[in-house]
Design a protein around this motif. Structure first.
Motif: not given
Length: 378
Positions: A204, A208, A261, A264-266, A268
């Motif tokens: 991680w 990150h 970020t 891409s995570i929340f 899509h």
């Protein structure tokens, strides 16, 4: 220091807080000063910039194993770093061509690489690098809030640079045998350094690191931006392009990086292409801006560390220069001599004022005013 005291000049022009009549930063050329540099200096600076740029291009080519590890999607960033290298070398050459900066450069770097200084004080240089460059304790004397904000910006930018530049140049690569993880390998110049699992804490942190850098930079840059909008002292001499644009650029880079970020995570990947373009433009602009704006002091600072070492080693020898009027300690004798030589190089006809303490300078200036100016009104 035992010779008779010379008669002080009537008064130096353009009084400054230290009584020399000239601010120390006057020796550092601005962008306009650089453009007005003699043709010989311009040619030398252009040559230096070209050489450094070519060396960086070669380092990118060979460091990425003949571009096998180079990511073409990062080409704009790589090109910006080449322009950055040219600009830094060009501006630095112009800077050290000025008499005051040349002496700072010579004395500073000479002290940094002096074997004699290392023998006298072997721990002095590491301590000064840690306190002056790393933790910048001199800022804490001004304001604890400013020191904390500067530390956030400094370490955030340092972390971002340590990650971004090698990745941009193709020196670092992260590969996965399965193509999608979770096992990854970190390679430097093609050599495996470590393997890690993207699902654990190390993975991680590896993926990150730039987000962590952004979280550090945003509050630091926001504090200074807020201060420049509210503090009257800061507002008085600030310039938009020089003082505000760097802070705004850092905030934009950090915010857009975090939004990538988030997308891409929340989301899509929703809006990712637009954010990536905005992020790229802001980064490229900032990299090209660095040599010709306020961030250039980052490049100058190591020479200042050398000057601090130069003064420290002189103090170790008890080589202190005392005021020629009241015998108060001023600074180290080599430092005062260096200042006088610089003022003479700059054709300032009051170099001997460096031999007096601030209080005596004020009294001598007041006496000169009474003797040479006010008497004309009698």
């Amino acid at each position: 220091m035992t010779e008779p005291m010379p008669s002080p000049p009537p008064a130096p022009p353009s009084p400054s807080p230290d009584g020399t009549g000239r601010s120390p930063v006057d020796a550092v050329p601005s962008l306009s000063a650089a453009s007005a540099a003699p043709s010989s200096v311009t040619r030398r600076a252009t040559l230096a910039g070209t050489v450094v740029s070519v060396l960086l291009i070669l380092a990118i080519y060979f460091g990425s194993r003949m571009l096998r590890d180079f990511d073409s999607a990062l080409l704009p960033y790589a090109v910006a770093t080449v322009f950055l290298a040219f600009g830094v070398a060009y501006r630095y050459t112009v800077w050290v061509s000025a008499p005051g900066a040349r002496r700072l450069f010579t004395k500073g770097w000479g002290s940094l690489f002096s074997a004699e200084n290392f023998r006298k004080a072997p721990t002095a240089l590491p301590r000064m690098i840690a306190t002056y460059l790393g933790f910048q304790k001199f800022l804490g004397a001004r304001s604890h809030a400013r020191w904390a904000a500067h530390q956030l910006m400094f370490w955030g930018c340092l972390l971002a640079a340590a990650i971004t530049f090698p990745l941009t140049w193709g020196w670092f690569t992260f590969t996965s045998g399965s193509g999608s993880g979770p096992g990854y390998e970190m390679r430097v110049w093609g050599v495996k350094i470590l393997g890690f699992n993207s699902a654990n804490i190390l993975g991680w942190l590896m993926f990150h690191g730039l987000d962590i850098a952004a979280v550090l930079v945003i509050p630091g840059a926001s504090y200074f931006l807020w201060r420049r909008m509210k503090d009257r002292g800061a507002m008085t001499g600030q310039r938009f392009a020089y003082d505000l644009v760097p802070l705004i650029a850092l905030i934009i880079i950090s915010v857009t990086g975090l939004l990538l970020t988030f997308s891409s995570i929340f989301l899509h990947g929703g809006g990712y292409e637009f954010l990536a373009l905005l992020h790229m433009v802001s980064v490229v602009f900032t990299l090209i801006y660095i040599p010709f704006g306020k961030f250039f002091h980052i490049v100058q600072r190591p020479a200042a560390v050398g000057m601090q070492l130069f003064k420290y080693t002189a103090r170790q020898n008890d080589d202190i220069f005392r005021c020629r009027r009241c015998d108060t300690p001023i600074d180290t004798a080599p430092y005062v001599e260096n200042l006088e030589s610089t003022m003479r190089d700059l054709k300032l006809d009051f170099a001997q004022w460096a031999e007096y303490c601030p209080r005596c300078k004020r009294e001598l200036r007041g006496n000169a005013y009474l003797s040479h100016v006010k008497k004309g009104f009698k």
